[in-house]
Design an enzyme around this catalytic site. Structure first.
Site, PDB file in Angstrom:
ATOM      1  N   CYS A  80       0.443  -1.268   0.041  1.00  0.00           N
ATOM      2  CA  CYS A  80       0.124   0.482  -0.196  1.00  0.00           C
ATOM      3  C   CYS A  80       1.134   1.310  -0.153  1.00  0.00           C
ATOM      4  O   CYS A  80       1.472   1.547  -0.944  1.00  0.00           O
ATOM      5  CB  CYS A  80      -0.722  -0.244   1.024  1.00  0.00           C
ATOM      6  SG  CYS A  80      -1.660   0.968   0.952  1.00  0.00           S
ATOM      7  N   HIS A 176      -3.447  -5.524   1.169  1.00  0.00           N
ATOM      8  CA  HIS A 176      -2.293  -5.758   2.592  1.00  0.00           C
ATOM      9  C   HIS A 176      -2.485  -7.272   3.208  1.00  0.00           C
ATOM     10  O   HIS A 176      -3.234  -8.025   4.214  1.00  0.00           O
ATOM     11  CB  HIS A 176      -2.997  -4.662   4.211  1.00  0.00           C
ATOM     12  CG  HIS A 176      -3.230  -3.146   4.037  1.00  0.00           C
ATOM     13  ND1 HIS A 176      -1.911  -3.046   4.033  1.00  0.00           N
ATOM     14  CD2 HIS A 176      -4.078  -2.319   3.392  1.00  0.00           C
ATOM     15  CE1 HIS A 176      -2.159  -1.218   4.843  1.00  0.00           C
ATOM     16  NE2 HIS A 176      -2.963  -1.343   3.602  1.00  0.00           N
ATOM     17  N   GLU A 178      -0.101  -8.072   4.878  1.00  0.00           N
ATOM     18  CA  GLU A 178       0.155  -8.295   6.760  1.00  0.00           C
ATOM     19  C   GLU A 178      -0.667  -8.290   7.507  1.00  0.00           C
ATOM     20  O   GLU A 178      -0.763  -8.857   8.918  1.00  0.00           O
ATOM     21  CB  GLU A 178       1.298  -7.181   7.338  1.00  0.00           C
ATOM     22  CG  GLU A 178       0.348  -6.388   6.859  1.00  0.00           C
ATOM     23  CD  GLU A 178       0.981  -5.055   5.200  1.00  0.00           C
ATOM     24  OE1 GLU A 178       0.008  -5.660   5.154  1.00  0.00           O
ATOM     25  OE2 GLU A 178       0.151  -3.551   5.844  1.00  0.00           O
TER      26      GLU A 178
HETATM   27  N1  GLN Z   1      -3.478   6.362   1.445  1.00  0.00           N
HETATM   28  C1  GLN Z   1      -2.324   5.820   1.853  1.00  0.00           C
HETATM   29  C2  GLN Z   1      -1.067   6.664   1.469  1.00  0.00           C
HETATM   30  O1  GLN Z   1      -0.745   7.801   0.406  1.00  0.00           O
HETATM   31  C3  GLN Z   1      -1.962   4.172   2.087  1.00  0.00           C
HETATM   32  C4  GLN Z   1      -2.288   3.646   2.657  1.00  0.00           C
HETATM   33  C5  GLN Z   1      -2.484   2.661   3.516  1.00  0.00           C
HETATM   34  O2  GLN Z   1      -1.153   1.998   3.249  1.00  0.00           O
HETATM   35  N2  GLN Z   1      -3.213   1.862   3.689  1.00  0.00           N
HETATM   36  O3  GLN Z   1       0.313   5.927   1.572  1.00  0.00           O
END
Ligand code: GLN
Length: 196
Positions: A80, A176, A178
């Site tokens: 992410c 994710h 994890e």
């Molecule tokens: N929107 C977040 C960002 O810009 C990422 C979100 C996440 O890691 N769950 O970093």
């Protein structure tokens, strides 16, 4: 001997990655300083907030060293926010001076908060190249990939967009793993690092 994998611990869900890596057979350690970064065989960049992590990478004087290590072939995995940072180009990166900064680990363009503009969070079972049954993927204000370079392999898509990609020994997912009990993505990464 087990492989030593660092988890960048400036911000984000560090603990979940440490647990997942340990269960996947790695020696997992936190990374906050340059000496720690230089001591690991591979690095995980967790989920969290890519703009905050970029700011802290600068404050901790890790930004340029990390770019250099990735250029020199440090294996890495980002989930992410970590995927956003591993990109070579970031769209909707945030306001100047507080924007997410690309580390250039994978030749790809990533759009930050791309799914989030439609629906903040969702879960989906995804076919994932190399894994024999689908992965339950949790997306939270997730990015998607808009362009990949010729050396990039797309491992999974959602809604027609790449959400898991690999270039050499660098792996990134919009979602994710994890946060679920399924350790197969972390195990895949550990295998990538050890060359299995
Ligand atoms: N929107 C977040 C960002 O810009 C990422 C979100 C996440 O890691 N769950 O970093």
């Amino acid at each position: 001997m087990s492989v030593r994998v660092g988890v960048l611990a400036l911000q984000g869900d560090t603990r979940e990655h440490l647990a997942a890596l340990t269960e996947a057979g790695a020696e997992a350690v936190t990374v906050r300083r340059l000496t720690e970064l230089q001591s690991v065989d591979a690095l995980v960049i967790p989920g969290g907030e890519s703009t905050a992590m970029s700011h802290l990478l600068g404050e901790f004087e890790l930004l340029e060293p990390l770019r250099g290590l990735l250029r020199d072939g440090l294996p890495a995995y980002g989930s992410c926010a970590g995927m956003i940072l591993l990109a070579s180009e970031i769209l909707d990166a945030g306001v100047p001076g507080r924007a997410a900064l690309p580390l250039g680990g994978i030749d790809m363009t990533v759009r930050r908060n791309a799914f989030g503009r439609q629906v903040d969070s969702f879960e989906e079972d995804l076919t994932f190249t190399g894994l024999d049954t689908p992965v339950h993927a949790v997306f939270i204000r997730a990015p998607w990939v808009e362009r990949v370079g010729p050396a990039v392999q797309v491992l999974a898509t959602a809604g027609g967009h790449p959400v898991a990609v690999r270039q050499g020994q660098v792996l990134a997912t919009s979602f994710h793993p994890e946060m679920t009990g399924d350790r197969r993505v972390h195990a895949l990464f550990v295998d990538m690092v050890t060359g299995r």
